[in-house]
Structure formats: C-alpha cells, structure tokens
Scaffold this active site. Structure first.
Site, PDB file in Angstrom:
ATOM      1  CG  ASP A  55      -2.037  -0.893   1.162  1.00 16.73           C
ATOM      2  OD1 ASP A  55      -2.343  -1.328   0.055  1.00 16.73           O
ATOM      3  OD2 ASP A  55      -2.648  -1.172   2.217  1.00 16.73           O
ATOM      4  CE  LYS A  62      -6.744   8.509  -3.729  1.00 14.90           C
ATOM      5  NZ  LYS A  62      -6.888   9.407  -2.622  1.00 14.90           N
ATOM      6  CG  MET A 113      -8.325   7.332   7.021  1.00 20.17           C
ATOM      7  SD  MET A 113      -9.355   5.935   6.597  1.00 20.17           S
ATOM      8  CE  MET A 113      -9.700   5.216   8.194  1.00 20.17           C
TER       9      MET A 113
HETATM   10  N1  SAH Z   1      -3.650   0.286   9.196  1.00 20.49           N
HETATM   11  C1  SAH Z   1      -3.174   1.636   9.397  1.00 20.49           C
HETATM   12  C2  SAH Z   1      -4.241   2.676   9.155  1.00 20.49           C
HETATM   13  C3  SAH Z   1      -4.763   2.726   7.751  1.00 20.49           C
HETATM   14  S1  SAH Z   1      -5.965   3.971   7.511  1.00 20.49           S
HETATM   15  C4  SAH Z   1      -2.583   1.750  10.803  1.00 20.49           C
HETATM   16  O1  SAH Z   1      -2.716   0.837  11.618  1.00 20.49           O
HETATM   17  O2  SAH Z   1      -1.960   2.763  11.077  1.00 20.49           O
HETATM   18  C5  SAH Z   1      -4.988   5.279   6.860  1.00 20.49           C
HETATM   19  C6  SAH Z   1      -4.832   6.384   7.883  1.00 20.49           C
HETATM   20  O3  SAH Z   1      -3.849   5.997   8.825  1.00 20.49           O
HETATM   21  C7  SAH Z   1      -4.336   7.693   7.345  1.00 20.49           C
HETATM   22  O4  SAH Z   1      -5.375   8.459   6.767  1.00 20.49           O
HETATM   23  C8  SAH Z   1      -3.789   8.339   8.570  1.00 20.49           C
HETATM   24  O5  SAH Z   1      -4.807   8.870   9.372  1.00 20.49           O
HETATM   25  C9  SAH Z   1      -3.206   7.159   9.308  1.00 20.49           C
HETATM   26  N2  SAH Z   1      -1.753   7.010   9.098  1.00 20.49           N
HETATM   27  C10 SAH Z   1      -1.110   5.931   8.627  1.00 20.49           C
HETATM   28  N3  SAH Z   1       0.217   6.124   8.620  1.00 20.49           N
HETATM   29  C11 SAH Z   1       0.417   7.371   9.103  1.00 20.49           C
HETATM   30  C12 SAH Z   1       1.559   8.159   9.361  1.00 20.49           C
HETATM   31  N4  SAH Z   1       2.791   7.731   9.113  1.00 20.49           N
HETATM   32  N5  SAH Z   1       1.369   9.391   9.889  1.00 20.49           N
HETATM   33  C13 SAH Z   1       0.164   9.858  10.155  1.00 20.49           C
HETATM   34  N6  SAH Z   1      -0.954   9.158   9.929  1.00 20.49           N
HETATM   35  C14 SAH Z   1      -0.837   7.923   9.422  1.00 20.49           C
END
Ligand code: SAH
Length: 478
Positions: free
Chosen positions: A38, A60, A175
């Site tokens: 991803d 994307k 998000m």
């Molecule tokens: N499975 C992931 C979340 C996926 S949803 C987890 O456990 O973190 C995607 C959202 O995760 C993004 O919109 C953001 O809000 C958050 N996110 C993921 N990586 C991030 C990062 N390095 N910094 C800030 N937000 C992050």
C-alpha cells in the site's frame, strides 16, 4: 483443483520508520514470491525481499486510480493458488482500518493458509514520536481509536454520542484531516471543553513528520495554515500537553532534512540508516541490484594461478571462495599473495583465515576481482586482468516507488558516495523528474568526488551533511 496451495501473510509494515516493522514481518518479506503493498507501507521495506520477488502497488497512482478491493482480493487468491508465498504489506497494523477482515475472508474461503502479522499502528506511533503518551495516570485512563471518515453505511456512527466518561480521555482519529472541522464541532457539542488540547501529526515517524498543536477551537485553523494533508493522525486529549516536555523526535539533529543518497555501492544504505536515525527523511536512489558472475573453468584456473590476487569487494571474496570450492579447489590452491582494497574486504578475508595486504601498485601481474564498476580504471599493475564478480543494474521493480518518492517530496540535498553514483543519479533522476537536479544541495565522500560533482554542475554544498561525511561519524555509528 490445485492441491499445492501457497500461503498469504498479511503483514503490518508499521507506521513509516522502517525500524518499526516486526522481525516476523521481515521474515515474511524475505520469503515472499510476490508483495502487494500500500501507499502507506514504507517502500524501503521492499528491499528485504529476494531479488526475484514481484511487487504490486495497490495504492493511489498519479492519475488517482486505485487498485480496487475486489481486484486485490482476486490477485491474492490467484497468486496463492499458483502455490506462491504472497505478502500483503499494509501500513501500520493490518487490522486497524486496514481491511484485513475482507481480504482474509477471501483467502479463507479458498482454504488457503494465512498469517496475520500485527504491526505498530500509526496512532500509537504518531503519539510516541510527537511526545504524547496515549494514557497517563494524571490525564487519561483510556485511549479510543476512531475513524474520521467512514463509508456511507457507518456515517452516523462517527458522530454518535459517546458516553460522557469516554470523551474525557484520549481520542485518535485516523483519516481525519478533511473531517477535522466536523470532529471538533461535534466533540464540543457533546460536552468536551473547547480548550481541550489537540495535535495533528502528518507523516508520523518519518523524517518528514510535521506536528501542529492547538485546541479543539484552534486546531482547524492551524492545520489549514500549515497546509497539513494526508496521511495525518489527530490526537485529542489532555495528554497532548506532555509534548512540551517530552517531544524527542523533533530534537534530532537532522529532523525534517530531506536527503537523497545516490546509490551505487553497499555503503549508501548505511548512510540512509544513519541519517534516518538522526531524524532525516533519507532515501537511497536509485535501487540497484548486483548480478553475480559465474566464472568459467578457465577463469577459475587463472584465479588460482595468479601472481597476485586483489579483491575489491566483500561480495567478490564470497563469490570466488564459493565457486572455487564448488569446482573442487580449496584454500590451499589460492595464490600466496592476496590483497584487499578496503578494510571491509580485509576483514572478510581474515574471516577465512587469510592475512591480506593493502593493494598498491606493483609491476608484477595481478588479477582484480570486484563489482564491474568498482574495478574500472584501477591501476595496480601494468599487467592487470580484471575479472568482474558482479554486474550492477538498476532494479526496475522500484520504478513506481522512485517516481512517487521523487515527486511527492521536496528533496533538499543529495549525497554522493563516489563518482559513479553521480552519473547514475543524474541518469535516473531525469527519468522521473522534470526539476533541475542542480537545484539540490550536495555533499560528497572525498575531495575527488566533490570535484566531479561540481564539474557536473552541482554548486551548493550542504555543510551540515558534509561535516558528518568528513568526520566519518556515520561509519562508527552504523
Ligand atoms: N492500518 C493503518 C491505518 C490505515 S488507515 C494503521 O494501523 O496505522 C490510513 C490512515 O492511517 C491515514 O489516513 C492516517 O490517518 C493514518 N496514518 C497511517 N500512517 C500514518 C503516518 N505515518 N502518519 C500519520 N498518519 C498515518
């Protein structure tokens, strides 16, 4: 029906900092025949895979197309049914807003065996790297993970009224940048004090991390001002105030420095690690792969009969020893005089019980062994035969990653470990970027490399980075 089913591993890549993947996750990557990854999984992790592993990007693309969920599920199933070991690499933890439920169900329906390898989820990592403990005896006894964006079916649930005691504690919104005004308003409407602290953390745990702090009343404006975008995490609660005393990542000496490391030998990944550990966003570019050469019987004969045998790289030593052994030679057949170019190579020979000499000019004939580029233009003898151990090629599997990283970030500085890396860097940069590479500052290892960079048109030295390279600190700490 194919009975030789493969395997699927759903692996949490962690939030960004590559040190935050689990050792189990790395083991899965090493075994992978194919990786579906991803946007938020750090692509540097793909380097743990074998060189035949296939990569499929599911995030994307610049044209805003995205690989549809059904297509992802289909690919996972199809590849596993071919008997492949498939890794589904997901940002953070696969189970936290990661749709692992849907994907695992698709796999389970075909009785394909699978693992779910947890990862450090971004809310916990972002809080840690911003100096915010998610719970604290004096401020918060609970921590709630929420989404700031839900599919139509769940929309009402985001703004549902939580119980009074629950909104007293720490909340993390994933998000949630776009929905931030709605989140703040509804929390205030539900009775949360408008001066409750809030922080938004963009690209958490990476060198490009940015943190904006405010209250439920002010945070929306501040985020707009700083132009924070996705991915970002919003943390709301009294614990945010602890940032003022325990924020640590932002104090790293290279915090937010955006550094490219021109790749060409094995050293640049040491540099990448050193600068990332010190807070920079560092990326070695382009990614290269080295293809081992298979020596013919005649070449092996020449090697054992050489007057002097000079090794230019560790890989060269490994390859020659393995191939000689396979051809029924052993250490007793080697020439008496063995020489090395670098200290690393000396140590590799020492491991094999060989005292080698530092290579220097000598009129006796010699055979030189090392990577194709490393052994170019070496003058150790008038009668020198170079037998390349490896050829270096651009690893084309990283095209998508390189294109995305080069255009997504505002790179400031490029490090050149050697002359060859400058040529390679310029050649590849022009494939992906229309920007003028000479706008970048640079730093180089050694005077002659620096002069060569200037000759190519680079004209601004990054003194802070150059200083690190000059005092060789990065070597000691790696
Ligand atoms: N499975 C992931 C979340 C996926 S949803 C987890 O456990 O973190 C995607 C959202 O995760 C993004 O919109 C953001 O809000 C958050 N996110 C993921 N990586 C991030 C990062 N390095 N910094 C800030 N937000 C992050």
């Amino acid at each position: 029906m194919n009975t030789n089913k493969g395997y699927v591993a759903f692996v949490g890549a962690g939030p960004g900092d590559i040190g935050l993947i689990t050792t189990k996750g790395i083991e899965c990557l090493k075994k992978a025949d194919i990786v579906l990854y991803d946007r938020l999984a750090n692509p540097r992790l793909l380097r743990f895979t074998s060189k035949d592993c296939v990569f499929i990007y599911c995030g994307k693309l610049p044209n805003n197309h995205i690989m549809r969920q059904e297509k992802i599920n289909e690919t996972l199933v199809a590849e596993a049914l071919k008997g492949k070991y498939v890794v589904r690499l997901k940002g953070g933890d696969p189970s936290v807003f990661g749709r692992v439920g849907e994907e695992a169900e698709a796999i389970a329906a075909y009785d394909i065996p699978f693992d779910i390898v947890p990862g450090v989820t971004s809310s916990i990592a972002a809080s840690a790297y911003a100096g915010i403990p998610v719970t604290h005896r004096d401020y918060s006894t609970s921590f709630t993970i929420r989404t700031g964006h839900a599919c139509k079916k769940n929309e009402a649930a985001i703004h549902h009224k939580p119980k009074q005691e629950a909104i007293g504690d720490t909340l993390a919104y994933y998000m949630g940048v776009k929905g931030l005004p709605g989140i703040c308003e509804s929390l205030i409407a539900q009775g949360k004090a408008s001066d409750t602290k809030a922080a938004v953390i963009e690209w958490a745990t990476l060198g490009k991390q940015r943190v904006v702090e405010g209250t439920l009343e002010t945070i929306v404006e501040k985020v707009k001002e700083a132009k924070l975008g996705n991915p970002a995490l919003t943390i709301i609660g009294d614990v945010v105030q602890l940032r003022s005393s325990i924020a640590w990542f932002e104090k790293k000496s290279f915090y937010q420095k955006k550094l490219l490391i021109a790749k060409s030998s094995s050293e640049e990944s040491v540099l990448e690690r050193y600068f990332s550990k010190n807070g920079a966003e560092a990326y070695a570019f382009p990614t290269i792969k080295s293809n081992p050469h298979s020596y013919t019987a005649e070449e092996l004969q020449l090697i054992v009969n050489a007057e002097r045998l000079i090794f230019a790289s560790v890989e060269g030593v490994e390859l020659v020893f393995t191939q000689l052994f396979k051809a029924n030679y052993d250490v007793r057949d080697l020439p008496r005089q063995i020489e090395h170019l670098s200290d690393k190579t000396r140590k590799e020979l020492e491991k094999r019980g060989i005292h080698s000499l530092k290579a220097s000019y000598d009129k006796r004939s010699a055979i030189l062994i090392g990577n194709e580029q490393a052994i170019e233009k070496q003058a150790f003898s008038d009668n020198l035969l170079a037998l390349p151990s490896h050829t270096i090629e651009i690893d084309e599997r990283f095209q998508e990653v390189n294109e995305r990283l080069l255009t997504e970030n505002q790179w400031e500085t490029v490090i050149f470990p050697n002359k060859r890396s400058i040529d390679l860097f310029l050649q590849e940069w022009r494939k992906f970027s229309t920007e003028n590479p000479m706008e970048l500052s640079f730093a180089a290892i050694g005077q002659s490399v620096q002069e060569y960079a200037v000759k190519q048109g680079f004209n601004h030295i990054d003194e802070q980075v150059q200083q690190v390279l000059d005092n060789q600190k990065w070597k000691c700490e790696s």
